[in-house]
Design an enzyme around this catalytic site. Structure first.
Site: not given
Ligand code: PBG
Length: 338
Positions: A206, A216, A229, A245, A260, A286, A325
């Site tokens: 990610k 968000r 982040k 990872e 992602k 998004s 979505y």
């Protein structure tokens, strides 16, 4: 010959790739990849209340549903053949605090929504995010001390969050927090709590991405987030690190892994699938959705074609499935596609 084409036998090439493209039936016959509703995980937002849906301005066409409305919407998704939904809660400011305590409340919005979905639609897969950002008044995925996101202390809460969600009936836990070692800890906690059958889809690779902006807004964490982040999500510059990872998450017990964002990171999907052959998913996030919809609304892109083309690109890269979505829209288009 000066143009580099070898001297022919007096004719044009014998191999003509256009020959297999000459008709729709033939293109269908030789297609290497196919998108179906089976590949889609519908990502959805939930909010408190009854009988209401709230539009999300930065994601035209996407709404937050109250649990009862989500059951209705998910019923349609099931009818379209969509195997699973991934839930994300909008948490009101009054329920947020620095410890993200609401995340481990067995009566929180997520748990009530999972129970409602499972009661009405037992054959629909339910995937729950594990991370503190909807609940944390700092907007971060973990606990903060002196401006630092704490790794091991965060994991303890994430394990409890996973357990309450599993107890509510969630089928797959999807840790999206990017703390080190959380998959192993969550696996152990689930097993010890008697949830050995609950799977883990880790957000393995990610990235700290600008494409999460509309999300968000949708979960109401954007206004709270202090800083970025980048100390836990991956740097967009890296690709070998994504393989490390994934290797760790597999060793820790992940059943499937996720990349992602999606479209800008399909090179990562391809490397993961080629290296590990594990069920591999990607999340069309998004910002990707917003970008496509905005262009379509301006009349600059063909909405339907762009949805299906991008989702097929995920398949071509090696995805076993896509979190999107657009799942319901895509599944209805697939129904009517020629
Ligand atoms: C956070 C989480 C994020 C998304 C899913 N889970 C946002 C973030 O990391 O800030 C983003 C999804 C999207 O943009 O559609 N735990």
């Amino acid at each position: 010959m000066s143009n580099g084409i070898p001297p022919s036998l007096g004719t044009y090439p014998a191999t003509r790739l256009r020959r297999n493209r000459k008709a729709a039936w033939l293109r269908r016959l030789v297609a290497e990849n196919r998108l179906s509703a089976d590949d889609l995980i519908w990502t959805v937002f939930v909010e408190e209340g009854n009988d209401r849906e709230t539009e999300i301005p930065s994601m035209p066409g996407i709404r937050r549903y109250t649990p009862d409305r989500l059951v209705k919407a998910a019923t349609e998704a099931v009818e379209l053949g969509i195997p699973a939904v991934a839930l994300f809660p909008y948490v009101e400011g009054a329920r947020k605090d620095p410890t993200g305590r609401e995340a481990i409340n067995p009566e929180n919005l997520m748990c009530r929504t999972v129970r409602a979905l499972k009661a009405a639609l037992p054959n629909l897969g339910v995937i729950c995010d594990v991370a503190l950002d909807p609940y944390n008044s700092d907007g971060h995925d973990g606990l903060l001390r002196d401006g630092q996101v704490l790794n091991d202390e965060t994991i303890e809460i994430l394990c409890q969050q996973a357990i309450v969600q599993a107890a509510a009936g969630c089928d797959i836990i999807a840790p999206s927090d990017m703390m080190d070692g959380r998959v192993a800890a969550i696996r152990r906690s689930l097993d010890e709590a008697g949830h050995g059958n609950v799977g883990i889809m880790s957000y393995a690779a990610k990235y700290a991405s600008a494409f999460y902006g509309p999300f968000r807004d949708a979960i109401g964490s954007g206004g709270y987030l202090k800083g970025d982040k980048k100390t836990y999500q991956m740097d967009s510059a890296n690709s070998d690190e994504a393989l490390r990872e994934v290797a760790l998450d597999i060793a820790e017990g992940a059943d499937m892994v996720m990349v992602k964002p999606g479209l800008p990171y399909l090179d990562i999907v391809q490397r993961i699938k080629a290296n590990f052959g594990i069920p591999t998913f990607a999340y069309q996030v998004s910002g990707e959705y917003a970008m496509m919809k905005a262009a379509a609304q301006m009349g600059w892109l063909d909405n339907d074609r762009v949805i299906l083309e991008t989702l097929l690109a995920f398949k071509r890269a090696g995805c076993d499935g896509i979190l999107t979505y657009s799942a319901v829209e895509a599944a209805s288009l697939l129904r009517t596609a020629p």
